[in-house]
Design a protein around this motif. Structure first.
Motif, mmCIF file in Angstrom:
data_model
loop_
_atom_site.group_PDB
_atom_site.id
_atom_site.type_symbol
_atom_site.label_atom_id
_atom_site.label_comp_id
_atom_site.label_asym_id
_atom_site.label_seq_id
_atom_site.Cartn_x
_atom_site.Cartn_y
_atom_site.Cartn_z
ATOM 1 N N GLN A 45 -6.973 11.711 -5.036
ATOM 2 C CA GLN A 45 -7.477 10.391 -5.394
ATOM 3 C C GLN A 45 -7.876 10.417 -6.858
ATOM 4 O O GLN A 45 -8.537 11.345 -7.312
ATOM 5 C CB GLN A 45 -8.671 10.004 -4.522
ATOM 6 N N VAL A 47 -9.399 8.034 -10.176
ATOM 7 C CA VAL A 47 -10.115 6.826 -10.574
ATOM 8 C C VAL A 47 -9.404 6.195 -11.770
ATOM 9 O O VAL A 47 -9.045 6.891 -12.727
ATOM 10 C CB VAL A 47 -11.585 7.142 -10.926
ATOM 11 N N ALA A 100 -7.235 -1.527 -11.156
ATOM 12 C CA ALA A 100 -6.229 -1.327 -10.113
ATOM 13 C C ALA A 100 -5.009 -2.219 -10.327
ATOM 14 O O ALA A 100 -3.878 -1.790 -10.077
ATOM 15 C CB ALA A 100 -6.841 -1.579 -8.729
ATOM 16 N N GLY A 147 -14.437 -0.243 -3.382
ATOM 17 C CA GLY A 147 -13.483 -0.128 -4.469
ATOM 18 C C GLY A 147 -12.179 -0.842 -4.167
ATOM 19 O O GLY A 147 -11.984 -1.402 -3.096
ATOM 20 N N ARG A 148 -11.309 -0.811 -5.157
ATOM 21 C CA ARG A 148 -9.979 -1.406 -5.044
ATOM 22 C C ARG A 148 -8.973 -0.265 -5.145
ATOM 23 O O ARG A 148 -9.055 0.555 -6.066
ATOM 24 C CB ARG A 148 -9.774 -2.423 -6.163
ATOM 25 N N PHE A 149 -8.014 -0.213 -4.231
ATOM 26 C CA PHE A 149 -7.141 0.948 -4.094
ATOM 27 C C PHE A 149 -5.668 0.585 -4.212
ATOM 28 O O PHE A 149 -5.241 -0.465 -3.733
ATOM 29 C CB PHE A 149 -7.382 1.613 -2.737
ATOM 30 N N ARG A 173 -1.929 2.669 -3.546
ATOM 31 C CA ARG A 173 -1.336 3.904 -3.025
ATOM 32 C C ARG A 173 0.151 3.947 -3.360
ATOM 33 O O ARG A 173 0.827 2.916 -3.320
ATOM 34 C CB ARG A 173 -1.545 3.997 -1.513
ATOM 35 N N THR A 194 -3.713 8.145 -4.168
ATOM 36 C CA THR A 194 -4.551 6.948 -4.090
ATOM 37 C C THR A 194 -5.235 6.764 -5.431
ATOM 38 O O THR A 194 -5.873 7.690 -5.949
ATOM 39 C CB THR A 194 -5.616 7.085 -2.983
ATOM 40 N N GLN A 237 -8.124 4.573 -7.360
ATOM 41 C CA GLN A 237 -9.296 3.775 -7.011
ATOM 42 C C GLN A 237 -9.933 3.185 -8.247
ATOM 43 O O GLN A 237 -10.246 3.908 -9.197
ATOM 44 C CB GLN A 237 -10.354 4.624 -6.290
#
Length: 123
Positions: A72, A74, A78, A101-103, A105, A115, A117
């Motif tokens: 993951q 940051v 996003a 949060g906003r993800f 993928r 991912t 974030q």
């Protein structure tokens, strides 16, 4: 004492294809060395990251290609990350809005999943 994660191994089937993919999405190719016929070590760093990934041949990984699904990262935005991935031809999922949060993928050519974030702004 500080502990800093330096390197995460990502298992791949085709090193050149994976290297091209990661460079295309913005990673910097730091090293690509073949110290012996059975060993190739490629290190790539995401933009702005202090931690890199390693791909290669003969690295002694016990993880099968396509099974790394726990990285993951940051990102500040996003939506911008999604647009950058799609501009690079990556089939990334749309932004998943969550309270924490906003993800975004996406997967590499072997199926290793990432991912991204965007942290929430707590008021």
């Amino acid at each position: 004492m500080d502990w800093k994660i330096e390197l995460i191994f990502v298992p791949v089937t085709d090193v050149d294809r994976a290297k091209d993919f990661y460079v295309r999405i913005g990673f910097h190719a730091d090293h690509d060395h073949r110290p012996s016929p059975d060993l190739r070590f490629v290190q790539l760093t995401p933009p702005g990251s202090a931690c890199s990934i390693a791909i290669g041949e003969g690295l002694g990984l016990s993880m099968a290609p396509g099974t790394q699904d726990s990285i993951q990262v940051v990102v500040p935005d996003a939506d911008a990350a999604l647009a950058q991935l799609r501009d690079a031809g990556v089939d990334a999922d749309g932004v998943d809005e969550q309270e924490w949060g906003r993800f975004v993928r996406f997967s590499d050519p072997d199926g290793n999943t990432w991912t991204l974030q965007q942290l929430p702004s707590w008021n």
